[in-house]
Design a protein around this motif. Structure first.
Motif, PDB file in Angstrom:
ATOM      1  N   ALA A   3       0.797  -0.848  -0.128  1.00 11.78           N
ATOM      2  CA  ALA A   3       0.361   0.182  -0.231  1.00 11.78           C
ATOM      3  C   ALA A   3       0.550   1.365   0.128  1.00 11.78           C
ATOM      4  O   ALA A   3       0.306   2.172  -0.779  1.00 11.78           O
ATOM      5  N   GLY A 184     -14.943  -0.309  -1.328  1.00 11.91           N
ATOM      6  CA  GLY A 184     -14.687  -1.255  -0.871  1.00 11.91           C
ATOM      7  C   GLY A 184     -13.630  -2.983  -1.957  1.00 11.91           C
ATOM      8  O   GLY A 184     -13.807  -3.589  -1.001  1.00 11.91           O
ATOM      9  N   LYS A 187      -8.479  -2.674  -1.875  1.00 14.50           N
ATOM     10  CA  LYS A 187      -7.163  -2.600  -0.782  1.00 14.50           C
ATOM     11  C   LYS A 187      -6.055  -2.524  -2.228  1.00 14.50           C
ATOM     12  O   LYS A 187      -5.519  -3.017  -2.557  1.00 14.50           O
ATOM     13  N   ASN A 189      -2.984  -3.186  -0.210  1.00 13.21           N
ATOM     14  CA  ASN A 189      -2.305  -3.962  -0.145  1.00 13.21           C
ATOM     15  C   ASN A 189      -2.965  -5.098  -0.091  1.00 13.21           C
ATOM     16  O   ASN A 189      -1.800  -6.245  -0.622  1.00 13.21           O
ATOM     17  N   ARG A 190      -3.318  -5.308  -1.281  1.00 13.06           N
ATOM     18  CA  ARG A 190      -3.988  -6.641  -2.337  1.00 13.06           C
ATOM     19  C   ARG A 190      -3.526  -6.094  -3.724  1.00 13.06           C
ATOM     20  O   ARG A 190      -3.736  -5.531  -4.241  1.00 13.06           O
ATOM     21  N   ASN A 193      -6.696  -6.375  -7.676  1.00  5.17           N
ATOM     22  CA  ASN A 193      -7.779  -6.224  -7.327  1.00  5.17           C
ATOM     23  C   ASN A 193      -9.283  -6.104  -7.959  1.00  5.17           C
ATOM     24  O   ASN A 193     -10.244  -4.977  -8.292  1.00  5.17           O
TER      25      ASN A 193
END
Length: 249
Positions: A3, A184, A187, A189-190, A193
């Motif tokens: 992130a 939502g 993310k 940190n993912r 997405n």
């Protein structure tokens, strides 16, 4: 950690793009296609947050003249997604305060977007007249977010009248742009997405009833967009479910 890296990359990339577009725009300030070119570049940033964007444009739009485009406004990531759906010869309407954002604000102004003062009702109405005048005189299209604010997961909010009054004054069709759910979905940190689908609907041409009662076209546009957004969300959910099933087999 991912992130943090993404935020850093997005900040640096946005500053670089803003500077380059500002320099380019100084060579032809407020040119009719500056916003389109800047938007196509901005749209590439969606890859930095791990999303793929599919833009669907029907044939009825590709050769369409001036129009008022309306899109659902979900969150700040719209900058990276809706940008990819901006059509040639189109400008946007944004808050006057945007021009004070370092680099981005100057780019936003120089490319020819229209800045409005939302706190002043009389100035806002004057902006509608200015936008309609630019549409007619310069053969431009205008992109607006009729909800007036970010929905932040609350679904498609009620529409304000500004976009529709602009279309009526300029006597041009309205083109809904529907964006699948973003709330939502991202993310930082993912790594992956998922996917966002943006679909332009066929133009809505204004009838005499629309012009005499603005609620007619406002309600129609809201219903069409709500239905299409729900359909796009179902399509993405179905695709994701298929991928999960394939992986588990």
């Amino acid at each position: 950690m991912l992130a943090l890296i993404r935020l850093l990359l997005m900040t640096i990339t946005l500053v670089i793009i803003s500077i380059i577009v500002c320099i380019y725009s100084l060579l032809r300030p407020f040119h009719r296609n500056n916003v389109y070119i800047a938007s196509m570049i901005m749209g590439k940033m969606s890859k930095l947050v791990g999303i793929s964007v599919e833009v669907r444009v029907p044939e009825s739009i590709k050769k369409l003249g001036p129009a008022v485009y309306i899109a659902n406004h979900q969150n700040s990531y719209d900058l990276l997604t809706v940008s990819g759906a901006v059509q040639p010869n189109t400008v946007t309407l944004g808050k006057k305060s945007l021009k004070w954002i370092p680099f981005f604000g100057q780019m936003y102004w120089l490319t020819g977007n229209i800045l409005i003062d939302r706190k002043n009702a009389s100035k806002a109405m004057n902006t509608i007249a200015i936008a309609a005048k630019k549409i007619k005189e310069k053969q431009l299209s205008v992109l607006l977010f009729p909800e007036g604010t970010r929905s932040k997961g609350k679904g498609l909010l009620p529409f304000k009248r500004g976009a529709f009054l602009t279309a009526i004054q300029a006597n041009v069709p309205i083109v809904p742009i529907c964006v699948s759910n973003l709330h939502g979905a991202i993310k930082l940190n993912r790594w992956n997405n998922g996917k966002v689908i943006i679909e332009c609907l066929d133009p809505l041409y204004l009838s005499d009833d629309d012009k005499s009662d603005i609620k007619v076209i406002t309600t129609k546009a809201h219903q069409l967009m709500s239905a299409k957004i729900a359909q796009l969300n179902e399509e993405i959910a179905s695709t994701e479910e298929s991928k999960v099933n394939e992986t588990s087999e």
